[in-house]
Write a protein that holds these residues in place. Structure first.
Motif, mmCIF file in Angstrom:
data_model
loop_
_atom_site.group_PDB
_atom_site.id
_atom_site.type_symbol
_atom_site.label_atom_id
_atom_site.label_comp_id
_atom_site.label_asym_id
_atom_site.label_seq_id
_atom_site.Cartn_x
_atom_site.Cartn_y
_atom_site.Cartn_z
ATOM 1 N N THR A 55 -0.996 11.821 10.020
ATOM 2 C CA THR A 55 -1.776 11.668 8.787
ATOM 3 C C THR A 55 -2.467 10.306 8.772
ATOM 4 O OG1 THR A 55 0.215 10.992 7.620
ATOM 5 C CG2 THR A 55 -0.449 13.283 7.377
ATOM 6 N N HIS A 56 -2.905 9.871 9.967
ATOM 7 C CA HIS A 56 -3.817 8.728 10.086
ATOM 8 C C HIS A 56 -5.192 9.308 10.433
ATOM 9 C CE1 HIS A 56 -0.864 5.388 10.275
ATOM 10 N NE2 HIS A 56 -0.077 6.285 10.847
ATOM 11 N N ALA A 57 -6.244 8.683 9.920
ATOM 12 C CA ALA A 57 -7.593 9.130 10.262
ATOM 13 C C ALA A 57 -7.808 9.012 11.773
ATOM 14 C CB ALA A 57 -8.611 8.268 9.525
ATOM 15 N N THR A 95 0.817 -1.223 0.000
ATOM 16 C CA THR A 95 0.000 0.000 0.000
ATOM 17 C C THR A 95 0.848 1.269 0.000
ATOM 18 O OG1 THR A 95 -0.174 -0.036 2.415
ATOM 19 C CG2 THR A 95 -1.965 -1.086 1.157
ATOM 20 N N HIS A 96 1.952 1.256 0.775
ATOM 21 C CA HIS A 96 2.790 2.457 0.802
ATOM 22 C C HIS A 96 4.170 2.147 1.347
ATOM 23 C CE1 HIS A 96 1.145 2.464 4.895
ATOM 24 N NE2 HIS A 96 2.031 3.378 5.250
ATOM 25 N N SER A 97 5.039 3.167 1.292
ATOM 26 C CA SER A 97 6.465 2.923 1.501
ATOM 27 C C SER A 97 6.933 3.091 2.948
ATOM 28 C CB SER A 97 7.269 3.820 0.565
ATOM 29 O OG SER A 97 6.863 5.171 0.730
ATOM 30 N N TYR A 136 -8.105 -3.322 11.618
ATOM 31 C CA TYR A 136 -6.755 -3.843 11.841
ATOM 32 C C TYR A 136 -5.792 -2.673 12.050
ATOM 33 C CZ TYR A 136 -5.346 -2.744 6.982
ATOM 34 O OH TYR A 136 -5.013 -2.110 5.813
ATOM 35 N N HIS A 137 -4.472 -2.968 12.143
ATOM 36 C CA HIS A 137 -3.453 -1.930 12.365
ATOM 37 C C HIS A 137 -3.914 -1.064 13.543
ATOM 38 C CE1 HIS A 137 -0.711 1.454 11.481
ATOM 39 N NE2 HIS A 137 -0.124 0.726 10.554
ATOM 40 N N THR A 138 -4.111 -1.723 14.700
ATOM 41 C CA THR A 138 -4.749 -1.034 15.823
ATOM 42 C C THR A 138 -4.333 -1.685 17.140
ATOM 43 O OG1 THR A 138 -6.923 -0.311 16.638
ATOM 44 C CG2 THR A 138 -6.814 -2.547 15.781
ATOM 45 N N ILE A 148 8.036 1.356 6.529
ATOM 46 C CA ILE A 148 8.703 0.070 6.779
ATOM 47 C C ILE A 148 7.758 -0.957 7.415
ATOM 48 C CG2 ILE A 148 9.708 0.477 9.096
ATOM 49 C CD1 ILE A 148 11.653 -0.797 6.026
ATOM 50 N N ASP A 149 6.742 -0.475 8.164
ATOM 51 C CA ASP A 149 5.812 -1.441 8.775
ATOM 52 C C ASP A 149 4.853 -2.045 7.751
ATOM 53 O OD1 ASP A 149 4.745 1.239 8.838
ATOM 54 O OD2 ASP A 149 3.107 0.542 10.095
ATOM 55 N N HIS A 150 4.979 -1.617 6.479
ATOM 56 C CA HIS A 150 4.145 -2.192 5.416
ATOM 57 C C HIS A 150 4.956 -2.890 4.323
ATOM 58 C CE1 HIS A 150 0.358 -0.337 6.874
ATOM 59 N NE2 HIS A 150 1.255 0.390 7.530
ATOM 60 N N LEU A 151 6.265 -2.609 4.268
ATOM 61 C CA LEU A 151 7.057 -3.279 3.223
ATOM 62 C C LEU A 151 8.390 -3.852 3.696
ATOM 63 C CD1 LEU A 151 9.247 -0.947 2.733
ATOM 64 C CD2 LEU A 151 7.899 -0.275 0.795
ATOM 65 N N GLY A 191 -5.226 0.448 3.801
ATOM 66 C CA GLY A 191 -3.822 0.694 4.139
ATOM 67 C C GLY A 191 -3.808 1.735 5.238
ATOM 68 N N ASP A 192 -2.704 2.447 5.442
ATOM 69 C CA ASP A 192 -2.735 3.598 6.345
ATOM 70 C C ASP A 192 -3.424 4.708 5.567
ATOM 71 O OD1 ASP A 192 -1.336 2.068 8.099
ATOM 72 O OD2 ASP A 192 0.492 3.270 8.090
ATOM 73 N N PHE A 193 -4.417 5.351 6.182
ATOM 74 C CA PHE A 193 -5.162 6.352 5.404
ATOM 75 C C PHE A 193 -5.578 7.535 6.259
ATOM 76 C CE2 PHE A 193 -9.872 6.579 6.056
ATOM 77 C CZ PHE A 193 -9.934 5.829 7.219
HETATM 78 ZN ZN LIG Z 1 1.375 1.668 9.277
#
Ligand SMILES: [Zn+2]
Ligand SMILES: [Zn+2]
Length: 437
Positions: A381-383, A74-76, A403-405, A78-81, A180-182
């Motif tokens: 920049t997280h909702a 989803t994005h760059s 998730y991610h919570t 480190i916790d996602h890739l 993703g993170d949004f």
């Molecule tokens: Zn994240």
């Protein structure tokens, strides 16, 4: 230490679900970061969403991924890739994402590798695997539809950071949306994510139970504090993450305090260059270019020394775990007119956290008391809680998977509010499969 033995230690089931859609979190189900989520239909079409690691000390890794042909990143961050090099090297997985995410990924992996060496923590992949991962990218534009068996997939803007994407999947039976993170709010750098109709919404819940103060209010407090510091002849040290926050801070300073002398150091300089090569990811590409021309980029030892006389220094690391921000702090700490202004969350165990809680920080491995004014601002920049609830409502999602919570503090208030609005809510646990009929 992670001892992955490819194909033998994964928690993922070996046969497809009998019906519906199965999802299975390898990581990031009931924790922040460290994300990996496999989803599959009865025909055996499956995909992995993100494969990261949590850069804590020591780092946390997701469960081992099954053999999988395609992963969407989803994005760059480190916790996602962070674990993608392992995936590409062991399973020859194709990585799907936006081209800005692909470009920044190399820098993130190199940095992760460097930090693992410095800190002496184990990684399940090595430098050669980075090369394999780089050649495994298949990039997609926002809005472009591509296919995987009978599925139709599409990336849309997620807000958060430039290049960050939500994944939209149409299977034979369901419409899925992974955020993703949004963030649905605009920042200086990116436009907010737009909701769209789906059956199942997988939403990040980092800020469940917490409301963000208004952006205007945060910016006003930030600007006022900088004016106080510079009026007394001090320098404001502004630690900021390289990927998103550094550029956001420079743009904010350029917009509200254009008369100041602002210097920028760290990996964020390279990220900004890549972002400007992808104006389609930015809310106002001209504004970033103007801000970038206006600030002074530190590129040599003598530039670093000059920056010590600046009004503001924006620098990595954002949590004061090494990087140029420590070099600056070690010199600025002698003059009480100077101040430190954090721009985001300071994780447990980070230098920034220690500075806030105990008034000292490790400098070259020596615990050093810091007598400077420290303040903290949330440019997240997280909702926030309300943004998440409104987003789910506008998506008209029957089922919402959070998730991610943090499962203890952030998720329960989200579950309560989402259920009361009629959504069926799922609270995934890492390593457990769930089938949505
Ligand atoms: Zn994240
Ligand atoms: Zn992120």
């Amino acid at each position: 230490m992670v001892f992955y033995s490819p194909g033998r230690t994964t928690s993922y089931p070996s046969i497809p679900p009998e019906d519906g859609i199965r999802y299975h979190y390898l990581g990031g189900g009931n924790e922040v970061g460290n994300v990996g989520c496999v989803f599959e239909d009865p025909k055996g079409t499956k995909m992995l969403l993100d494969y990261g690691l949590a850069p804590t000390d020591p780092p946390k890794y997701p469960h081992e991924a099954p053999k999988i042909k395609d992963a969407v990143i989803t994005h760059s961050h480190i916790d996602h890739l962070g674990m993608a090099p392992w995936l590409c090297s062991n399973h020859r997985t194709t990585l799907h994402g936006t081209s800005l995410t692909a470009k920044i990924s190399q820098m993130m992996w190199n940095d992760c590798y460097k930090v693992s060496r410095l800190e002496g923590y184990p990684l399940a992949w090595d430098k050669r695997d980075i090369d394999i991962a780089i050649s495994s990218w298949k990039t997609h534009d926002f809005g472009e539809i591509w296919e995987k068996d009978s599925w139709k997939l599409r990336l849309e803007k997620a807000g958060h950071i430039p290049g960050a994407a939500m994944l939209n999947v149409e299977t034979d039976t369901h419409k899925l949306l992974f955020t993703g993170d949004f963030d649905s709010r605009d920042s200086q750098l990116v436009s907010g994510a737009k909701p769209e109709k789906c059956d199942i919404l997988f939403v990040e819940g980092t800020y469940g139970g917490k409301e963000h103060p208004s952006k205007e209010q945060t910016i006003k407090q930030f600007v006022d504090r900088i004016v106080e510091v510079t009026d007394r002849g001090g320098t404001a040290l502004i630690p900021a993450f390289a990927n998103g926050r550094t550029q956001d801070m420079v743009m904010t300073l350029h917009k509200y305090l254009p008369e100041l002398d602002v210097h920028v150091d760290g990996m964020g300089k390279h990220v900004a260059k890549l972002q400007m090569e992808h104006p389609e990811t930015l809310r106002d590409p001209g504004a970033l270019e103007d801000a970038w021309k206006w600030c002074r980029r530190v590129s040599s030892k003598s530039d670093k020394k000059k920056a010590l006389d600046a009004d503001c220094i924006v620098s990595t690391s954002g949590m004061m775990d090494g990087g140029p921000s420590i070099w600056y702090l070690n010199r600025l700490r002698m003059d009480p007119r100077n101040a430190i202004m954090f721009t985001g969350y300071q994780a447990e165990g980070s230098g920034g956290r220690m500075l806030i809680d105990e008034g000292c920080i490790p400098i070259w491995n020596k615990r050093t008391p810091i007598d400077l004014e420290v303040s903290q601002f949330s440019f997240s920049t997280h909702a926030g809680h309300s943004e998440i609830i409104n987003f789910a409502e506008k998506c008209e999602a029957e089922t919402v998977v959070i998730y991610h919570t943090d499962p203890n503090s952030a998720r329960p208030p989200l579950v309560k509010d989402l259920e009361s609005r009629g959504h069926v809510v799922h609270t995934p646990i890492n390593g457990e499969s769930v089938i949505i009929p």
